[in-house]
Design a protein around this motif. Sequence first.
Motif, PDB file in Angstrom:
ATOM      1  N   GLU A  19     -16.535   0.241  -7.853  1.00  0.00           N
ATOM      2  CA  GLU A  19     -17.242  -0.528  -6.825  1.00  0.00           C
ATOM      3  C   GLU A  19     -16.277  -1.313  -5.954  1.00  0.00           C
ATOM      4  OE1 GLU A  19     -20.269  -2.842  -8.739  1.00  0.00           O
ATOM      5  OE2 GLU A  19     -21.674  -1.150  -8.776  1.00  0.00           O
ATOM      6  N   GLY A  20     -15.257  -1.858  -6.596  1.00  0.00           N
ATOM      7  CA  GLY A  20     -14.275  -2.641  -5.848  1.00  0.00           C
ATOM      8  C   GLY A  20     -13.536  -1.820  -4.822  1.00  0.00           C
ATOM      9  N   LEU A  21     -13.281  -0.566  -5.143  1.00  0.00           N
ATOM     10  CA  LEU A  21     -12.533   0.285  -4.221  1.00  0.00           C
ATOM     11  C   LEU A  21     -13.443   1.222  -3.438  1.00  0.00           C
ATOM     12  CD1 LEU A  21      -9.462   1.189  -6.440  1.00  0.00           C
ATOM     13  CD2 LEU A  21      -9.585  -0.483  -4.609  1.00  0.00           C
ATOM     14  N   ASN A  22     -14.723   1.119  -3.690  1.00  0.00           N
ATOM     15  CA  ASN A  22     -15.673   1.941  -2.952  1.00  0.00           C
ATOM     16  C   ASN A  22     -15.413   3.438  -3.159  1.00  0.00           C
ATOM     17  OD1 ASN A  22     -17.965   1.893  -1.444  1.00  0.00           O
ATOM     18  ND2 ASN A  22     -16.906   1.935   0.525  1.00  0.00           N
ATOM     19  N   VAL A  23     -15.167   3.780  -4.417  1.00  0.00           N
ATOM     20  CA  VAL A  23     -14.937   5.171  -4.805  1.00  0.00           C
ATOM     21  C   VAL A  23     -15.962   5.499  -5.881  1.00  0.00           C
ATOM     22  CG1 VAL A  23     -13.351   6.673  -6.073  1.00  0.00           C
ATOM     23  CG2 VAL A  23     -12.487   5.167  -4.265  1.00  0.00           C
TER      24      VAL A  23
ATOM     25  N   ASN B 280       0.784  -1.220   0.000  1.00  0.00           N
ATOM     26  CA  ASN B 280       0.000   0.000   0.000  1.00  0.00           C
ATOM     27  C   ASN B 280       0.822   1.279   0.000  1.00  0.00           C
ATOM     28  OD1 ASN B 280      -2.662  -0.299  -0.328  1.00  0.00           O
ATOM     29  ND2 ASN B 280      -3.193   0.465   1.700  1.00  0.00           N
TER      30      ASN B 280
ATOM     31  N   GLN C   8      -3.564   2.384  -5.221  1.00  0.00           N
ATOM     32  CA  GLN C   8      -4.544   1.351  -4.929  1.00  0.00           C
ATOM     33  C   GLN C   8      -5.261   0.902  -6.190  1.00  0.00           C
ATOM     34  OE1 GLN C   8      -6.218   2.848  -0.766  1.00  0.00           O
ATOM     35  NE2 GLN C   8      -7.392   1.147  -1.584  1.00  0.00           N
TER      36      GLN C   8
ATOM     37  N   HIS D 194      -1.655   7.668  -2.824  1.00  0.00           N
ATOM     38  CA  HIS D 194      -2.166   6.435  -2.235  1.00  0.00           C
ATOM     39  C   HIS D 194      -3.275   5.822  -3.090  1.00  0.00           C
ATOM     40  CE1 HIS D 194      -0.428   7.376   1.892  1.00  0.00           C
ATOM     41  NE2 HIS D 194      -0.089   6.145   1.676  1.00  0.00           N
TER      42      HIS D 194
ATOM     43  N   GLU E 169      -2.922  -1.324  -8.058  1.00  0.00           N
ATOM     44  CA  GLU E 169      -2.859  -2.576  -7.312  1.00  0.00           C
ATOM     45  C   GLU E 169      -4.083  -3.434  -7.593  1.00  0.00           C
ATOM     46  OE1 GLU E 169      -1.635  -1.961  -3.224  1.00  0.00           O
ATOM     47  OE2 GLU E 169      -3.388  -3.153  -2.652  1.00  0.00           O
ATOM     48  N   PHE E 170      -5.214  -2.777  -7.586  1.00  0.00           N
ATOM     49  CA  PHE E 170      -6.472  -3.496  -7.830  1.00  0.00           C
ATOM     50  C   PHE E 170      -6.480  -4.106  -9.224  1.00  0.00           C
ATOM     51  CE2 PHE E 170     -11.086  -3.673  -8.776  1.00  0.00           C
ATOM     52  CZ  PHE E 170     -11.505  -4.420  -7.688  1.00  0.00           C
TER      53      PHE E 170
END
Lengths: 142, 142
Positions: B54-58, B23, B35, B31, B38-39
């Motif tokens: 959706e995966g990162l909740n952004v 991270n 991410q 950051h 990374e995802f």
Amino acid sequence: MLQISKEYIELISNLFKSFQRLNQKSSNLTHLQNQILEFLFMNHNTLTIKQISEGLNVPKQQMTVLLKRLFDQGYITKSQNKHDKRSFVIELTEKGKTSQQEKWAKIYQNFVNDLSKLDREEQLDLQYAMHKVNYLLKKMED
Amino acid sequence: MLQISKEYIELISNLFKSFQRLNQKSSNLTHLQNQILEFLFMNHNTLTIKQISEGLNVPKQQMTVLLKRLFDQGYITKSQNKHDKRSFVIELTEKGKTSQQEKWAKIYQNFVNDLSKLDREEQLDLQYAMHKVNYLLKKMED
DNA sequence: ATATTTAGTAAATTATCGTTTACTAAATAT
DNA sequence: ATATTTAGTAAACGATAATTTACTAAATAT
């Protein structure tokens, strides 16, 4: 690359989705604030500001501000370090702990649901293998 | 709580430190940008903007901007989704992949160093146990 | 055919992040 | 005793992140 390292990296990769869930912000916290609470939760002893800022690779100047915000919102406590009067130790409050435990509950639920895809014997195998990995990884840390 | 779930959660916790390293921001990425890369790296197929957000909740509105920045810096490609003309698929460029692999290299090095704290037999035990965990965790995902 | 959902974009505004420079006071080294 | 290092704070500034409202166009449902 060593075969054992491949397994290790694949293990992290396999757990990635659960990790992701840890990283998701809860309600009124930013990503970074959440990471700080998470870091405190995982290192379940009290930490100094320096330890946190080094652990998360965030400058101490910024950490001061971030912690102040978390303090104002009631997630952490801050008290003088008995061993070094220059420094302060940070701890999670009950509110802080709860916010983290909620995420674990979701991870737990997910895991339990997926468990049904294994038969009884496989479940026992998995339990034993994870136990062994945990034991040996801890031994490696010392 | 089931014993097997305890082991699972402890496993995540034990791997947390390595994951933290993932991270950490590399050079000129924030950051969040990190991410995202990374995802994409972990889900090594191409993803739509919606899946990432959706995966990162952004929120997707923010994701659009974030991805544009990553695109401008040459970390990702963006092309039309063949199956849905409204959407786009995102992929890592070589530069994007490399930036992630460098982090893995550090995790790998750390692991190999710590391995010396186990004797030969324990190392083999660890390798076998991790292999088993990986196999069963994958089976659980289907 | 028309209405509704869905995927993504755009722009504006506020809050937070990230960095730099400068400071205090306690701890440690010489 | 004095100098240096260390832990933390403060303030200021530019860069991102986060949120809201509004929009387009394709996909899907009626």
